[in-house]
Design an enzyme around this catalytic site. Structure first.
Site, PDB file in Angstrom:
ATOM      1  N   HIS A  27      66.644  61.923  49.126  1.00 49.20           N
ATOM      2  CA  HIS A  27      66.298  61.801  50.607  1.00 49.20           C
ATOM      3  C   HIS A  27      65.425  62.906  50.833  1.00 49.20           C
ATOM      4  O   HIS A  27      64.601  62.710  51.715  1.00 49.20           O
ATOM      5  CB  HIS A  27      67.579  62.017  51.519  1.00 49.20           C
ATOM      6  N   GLY A  73      63.276  54.920  49.078  1.00 44.25           N
ATOM      7  CA  GLY A  73      63.269  55.502  47.677  1.00 44.25           C
ATOM      8  C   GLY A  73      63.274  54.250  46.954  1.00 44.25           C
ATOM      9  O   GLY A  73      63.799  53.067  47.190  1.00 44.25           O
ATOM     10  N   ASP A 132      66.508  52.032  45.246  1.00 40.43           N
ATOM     11  CA  ASP A 132      66.911  50.813  45.798  1.00 40.43           C
ATOM     12  C   ASP A 132      65.821  49.940  45.665  1.00 40.43           C
ATOM     13  O   ASP A 132      65.106  49.573  46.866  1.00 40.43           O
ATOM     14  CB  ASP A 132      67.620  50.886  47.243  1.00 40.43           C
ATOM     15  N   MET A 134      71.516  56.767  55.263  1.00 38.98           N
ATOM     16  CA  MET A 134      73.076  56.680  55.826  1.00 38.98           C
ATOM     17  C   MET A 134      73.592  57.973  55.655  1.00 38.98           C
ATOM     18  O   MET A 134      74.937  57.924  55.778  1.00 38.98           O
ATOM     19  CB  MET A 134      73.577  55.426  55.060  1.00 38.98           C
ATOM     20  N   GLY A 135      72.962  59.033  55.414  1.00 36.57           N
ATOM     21  CA  GLY A 135      73.343  60.163  55.332  1.00 36.57           C
ATOM     22  C   GLY A 135      74.174  60.695  53.874  1.00 36.57           C
ATOM     23  O   GLY A 135      73.773  59.921  53.236  1.00 36.57           O
ATOM     24  N   TYR A 136      74.952  61.713  53.953  1.00 38.06           N
ATOM     25  CA  TYR A 136      75.365  62.091  52.982  1.00 38.06           C
ATOM     26  C   TYR A 136      74.065  62.509  52.082  1.00 38.06           C
ATOM     27  O   TYR A 136      74.137  62.095  50.727  1.00 38.06           O
ATOM     28  CB  TYR A 136      76.310  61.715  52.085  1.00 38.06           C
ATOM     29  N   GLN A 169      75.582  45.987  56.657  1.00 38.04           N
ATOM     30  CA  GLN A 169      75.341  45.733  55.466  1.00 38.04           C
ATOM     31  C   GLN A 169      76.660  46.109  54.218  1.00 38.04           C
ATOM     32  O   GLN A 169      76.235  46.137  53.036  1.00 38.04           O
ATOM     33  CB  GLN A 169      74.239  46.743  54.953  1.00 38.04           C
TER      34      GLN A 169
END
Ligand code: PAF
Length: 296
Positions: free
Chosen positions: A42, A153, A156, A35-37, A66
């Site tokens: 990541h 990852g 989660d 979802m970026g950032y 979500q």
């Protein structure tokens, strides 16, 4: 590693055209949905994908499905320029950045993928629509990208279990690969949401890792009743005034249920709110089987 950074693709047709050509020339595609950032958690997924595959696709899509009512969909941090640089530094060839209209062109999404049971406990109890939103977008992304391998990852952990089960149940031809949690030097698991924490909250947020340490120590000391391990983790969070525990649980790593007695493999799961920010973390513990008497 691409020399000039990833090619940014915003449409499903454009991505399929590029990937179709790569597949026809025999390339294996690795995929990292995000979802970026982006942070180094990541980055580690992207590096794993780049190592294992001929071409790496990462997606950046803040998926409205979500997020529950009152959650941080609108304030979720976004920075495409910085993300493109992180993706470039970690070997991504194609960065898929669709709009909400591109992903859900018919407006309300009437089709939902639900992984029963696994999605309902722990995070699912606090966020009842979350995992259906994740499973729906990930199955859609798998259909768009058609990767050989996809990287998620372990931070989660419940999400990874839901995606593994969805992929198996629906016979989606992709290998789902879980990658280890990447932590800050003080133990806080990297997360895009850590940016919400002010300095006092940031210091307090290490309580999740400290609670997991207490849970690991309880298991290592021989605790076999999951309730005792849960209590040891909860006590650590209880002693941190800026944190409020959601759950702390010692579970079976595959089913995420709590057995009556802990088996040789245990996953410790924890979620807590620090200020307004909800953080999650987890750790695996393996208990060595006692050596039979006389064994060397
Ligand atoms: O883990 C995330 O960032 C998201 O849940 C995912 C897997 C990209 C789906 O939107």
């Amino acid at each position: 590693m691409p020399e000039h950074g990833p090619t940014i693709v915003t449409t499903i047709t454009g991505l399929r055209a590029d990937l179709g050509e790569r597949r026809r020339s025999g390339q294996q595609i690795g995929f990292v949905p995000t979802m970026g950032y982006l942070h180094d958690g990541h980055g580690s997924l992207m590096r794993a994908a780049a190592d294992d595959n001929d071409a790496t696709v990462a997606s950046i899509f803040v998926n409205p499905l979500q997020f529950g009512a009152g959650e941080d969909l609108d304030s979720y941090p976004r920075d495409l320029e910085r993300d493109a640089a992180v993706a470039a530094a970690n070997g991504v060839d194609l960065l898929f950045t669709p709009t909400v209209e591109e992903m859900y062109p018919k407006g309300p999404v009437l089709t939902s993928v639900t992984v029963a049971g696994l999605s309902e406990r722990w995070d699912g109890a606090s966020r009842p629509t979350h995992f259906a939103g994740v499973a729906t977008v990930v199955s859609k992304l798998f259909n768009i990208v058609g990767p050989c391998r996809a990287y998620f990852g372990e931070k989660d952990y419940q999400q990874l279990a839901v995606i593994r089960r969805m992929t198996a149940d629906l016979s989606i031809p992709v290998e789902v690969i879980g990658c280890p949690i990447v932590r800050e030097p003080d133990g806080l698991a990297m997360s895009s949401r850590n940016v919400y924490l002010d300095p006092a909250q940031r210091a307090a947020a290490t309580v999740l890792r400290r609670a997991l340490d207490a849970g690991e120590a309880a298991v290592a000391a021989g605790a076999s009743d999951p309730a005792d391990v849960d209590a040891s983790m909860a006590a650590v969070v209880g002693a941190e005034p800026l944190a409020e525990l959601d759950y702390a649980a010692a579970v079976d790593p595959d089913t995420l249920t709590q057995p009556e007695r802990l088996g040789p493999r245990v996953r410790l799961l924890i979620a807590a709110r620090v200020g307004a920010t909800r953080l999650i973390d987890n750790a695996g513990v393996e208990i060595e089987a006692p050596q039979p008497i006389g064994a060397s």
